[in-house]
Design a protein around this motif. Structure first.
Motif, short mmCIF file in Angstrom:
data_model
loop_
_atom_site.label_atom_id
_atom_site.label_comp_id
_atom_site.label_asym_id
_atom_site.label_seq_id
_atom_site.Cartn_x
_atom_site.Cartn_y
_atom_site.Cartn_z
N ASP A 148 0.83 -1.21 0.00
CA ASP A 148 0.00 0.00 0.00
C ASP A 148 0.87 1.26 0.00
O ASP A 148 1.92 1.31 0.65
CB ASP A 148 -0.91 0.03 1.23
N ILE A 149 0.41 2.30 -0.70
CA ILE A 149 1.07 3.61 -0.69
C ILE A 149 0.35 4.49 0.32
O ILE A 149 -0.88 4.60 0.31
CB ILE A 149 1.01 4.27 -2.09
N LEU A 150 1.13 5.14 1.20
CA LEU A 150 0.57 5.94 2.29
C LEU A 150 0.98 7.40 2.17
O LEU A 150 1.96 7.73 1.51
CB LEU A 150 1.05 5.42 3.66
N SER A 151 0.24 8.24 2.90
CA SER A 151 0.63 9.64 3.07
C SER A 151 0.61 9.94 4.56
O SER A 151 -0.30 10.58 5.08
CB SER A 151 -0.32 10.58 2.31
N TRP A 152 1.61 9.44 5.28
CA TRP A 152 1.76 9.61 6.72
C TRP A 152 3.01 10.43 7.00
O TRP A 152 3.84 10.65 6.12
CB TRP A 152 1.87 8.26 7.43
N ALA A 153 3.18 10.86 8.27
CA ALA A 153 4.37 11.62 8.64
C ALA A 153 5.00 11.16 9.95
O ALA A 153 6.20 11.27 10.11
CB ALA A 153 4.04 13.12 8.74
N GLU A 154 4.23 10.66 10.92
CA GLU A 154 4.78 10.22 12.20
C GLU A 154 5.91 9.21 11.99
O GLU A 154 5.71 8.15 11.41
CB GLU A 154 3.66 9.63 13.05
N SER A 155 7.11 9.54 12.46
CA SER A 155 8.30 8.76 12.11
C SER A 155 8.21 7.30 12.55
O SER A 155 8.59 6.40 11.80
CB SER A 155 9.55 9.42 12.70
N SER A 156 7.72 7.04 13.77
CA SER A 156 7.67 5.66 14.24
C SER A 156 6.58 4.87 13.51
O SER A 156 6.74 3.67 13.26
CB SER A 156 7.44 5.61 15.76
N ALA A 157 5.47 5.54 13.15
CA ALA A 157 4.40 4.86 12.41
C ALA A 157 4.84 4.57 10.98
O ALA A 157 4.56 3.50 10.44
CB ALA A 157 3.13 5.72 12.42
N VAL A 158 5.54 5.52 10.35
CA VAL A 158 6.08 5.30 9.01
C VAL A 158 7.08 4.14 9.03
O VAL A 158 7.05 3.25 8.16
CB VAL A 158 6.75 6.58 8.48
N ASN A 159 7.94 4.12 10.03
CA ASN A 159 8.93 3.06 10.17
C ASN A 159 8.25 1.70 10.30
O ASN A 159 8.64 0.73 9.64
CB ASN A 159 9.80 3.37 11.39
N TYR A 160 7.23 1.62 11.14
CA TYR A 160 6.52 0.37 11.36
C TYR A 160 5.78 -0.07 10.10
O TYR A 160 5.83 -1.24 9.70
CB TYR A 160 5.54 0.53 12.52
#
Length: 430
Positions: A148-160
């Motif tokens: 899936d392609i996302l548009s997130w920014a929170e570093s730990s959530a993006v990492n996970y």
């Protein structure tokens, strides 16, 4: 009109030219300019439409954010599939604040919180309890699929999401996350490309016992910085199944790589989805190597500075849960604290102890006997963000302890290993 460099479709050009309104054109231009800065080749469709926003706090200083949000609302724009948020900064019901703290948090610092949350609701906030840095918990329901392609920014959530779930997202900034979610497109560069997901480092775990995720993640983040590591040997300690316990471990490990460095993606051999599928073909040809043994982990641990004004003072406050604790971790910490107090013969914890988890997890936990025992012992269980709490300038003079390497990195909190912090809390450190 902005003279873009990347390849755009007719639909994207039409939005950029203002065919769907002036505000939407500005949103599109921001996304295109962002992509051009990183030499993106094109815009790709966001396939996991539910967004996640990192800017969850109503700081009075964020006037430009509120102005932009109002502009979006007035133009009738929103995230169609909704979004979750990072944690709220305040919880006056479950956390003790002195009068000065309460005034500072509710008026000076986060006085726009209610107003901001009203804006967020109009823009697509999925649920009123949808505030957690771990939006991918089952209880939160914002769980992307592999690819899936996302548009997130929170570093730990993006990492996970990149690492454990196999989704694709760059380490975006605040506002870029909601713009990409509204437009439905993000620039294709970096971790959205096959080449950008290859590993520049091979990290070999050669320890005699299971490494603590916070310190292991810190060691790797400090070494590889923003590069992608391919980790060998972690499956010896975690196995090859992504169980709830393993996912909790990887959550904390990944958050440490993302905060102590800038890692947006890691591969763990025989464990994470892309490593299972592609193996060592994920390694670039001229990769670097880093071997981690017991001595290296101890070196990294001892390198952490103590930021307290008086390093010899005893800690007066402890934070557990940054990122938020999973349900399994919350129950485990509850058991350890209750059993530790029984062993020490104490009825109350020795200092203000704040345990943080996602709102829906907290709601469920509050119905249990463990919760009642923790509260009776003086423990505060909450949904707040420890980072937002420690942004209070008054906390710089306090001796705050944590077992989170993320919180240690972004605040003056002093890091302790889990067992060390537990023993201090329950009075077994003497």
């Amino acid at each position: 009109m902005y003279q873009y460099k990347m390849k755009l479709t007719d639909e994207q050009i039409a939005i950029l030219e203002g065919k769907e309104g002036e505000v939407k054109a500005k949103v599109m231009e921001t996304i295109v300019r962002y992509g051009d800065m990183f030499e993106a080749t094109e815009l790709v469709k966001v396939t996991h439409g539910q967004g996640h926003l990192v800017t969850s706090f109503g700081l009075k200083l964020l006037k430009p954010v509120y102005r932009v949000m109002d502009e979006l609302i007035e133009a009738g724009l929103k995230v169609e599939e909704g979004f979750t948020m990072d944690p709220r900064p305040n919880d006056f019901a479950n956390v003790k604040y002195n009068l000065l703290d309460k005034i500072l948090f509710s008026t000076v610092l986060y006085g726009k919180q209610k107003y901001y949350e009203e804006q967020l609701t109009k823009l697509g906030l999925v649920r009123q309890d949808g505030f957690s840095c771990a939006c991918y918990f089952d209880e939160m329901g914002n769980i992307p699929k592999k690819g899936d392609i996302l548009s997130w920014a929170e570093s730990s959530a993006v990492n996970y999401a990149n690492s454990v779930l196999g989704a694709r997202c760059n380490r975006n900034s605040g506002m870029i996350d909601i713009f990409g979610s509204i437009i439905g497109y993000v620039p294709k560069f970096g971790l959205l490309t096959d080449e950008g997901r290859k590993a520049k480092w091979k990290v070999t775990i050669n320890t005699t016992k299971k490494p603590l995720p916070q310190i292991l993640g810190s060691a790797i983040g400090l070494k590889v910085m923003e590069d992608v590591p391919y980790i060998v040997g972690l499956d010896k300690w975690l196995g090859t199944e992504l169980t709830d316990d393993v996912k909790s471990y990887l959550k904390d490990f990944g958050a440490a790589t993302a905060s102590n460095g800038a890692v947006g993606l890691y591969h763990a051999e025989n464990l994470t989805p892309e490593a299972v599928e592609m193996g060592t073909s994920l390694l670039e040809e001229n990769y670097q190597e880093y071997v981690i043994d017991d001595a290296e982990l101890e070196r990294v641990y001892k390198s952490y500075p103590v930021m307290w004004k008086n390093p010899d003072k005893e800690g007066t406050m402890a934070f557990i849960g940054c990122p938020h604790l999973s349900k399994a971790q919350l129950n485990e910490w509850a058991d350890k604290i209750i059993e530790g107090l029984a062993k020490s013969g104490k009825k109350k914890v020795t200092c203000q102890t704040v345990v943080c988890t996602a709102p829906p997890v907290l709601k469920e936990f509050m119905e249990t006997e463990k919760y009642k025992k923790l509260v009776a012992a003086g423990v505060e269980v909450t949904y707040i963000c420890p980072l937002m709490y420690t942004s209070n300038p008054l906390t710089k003079s306090r001796c705050i302890m944590t077992c989170s390497n993320k919180l240690r990195t972004y605040s003056v909190a002093r890091y302790y290993k889990d067992d060390e912090l537990l023993n201090i809390i329950v009075g077994l450190d003497k």
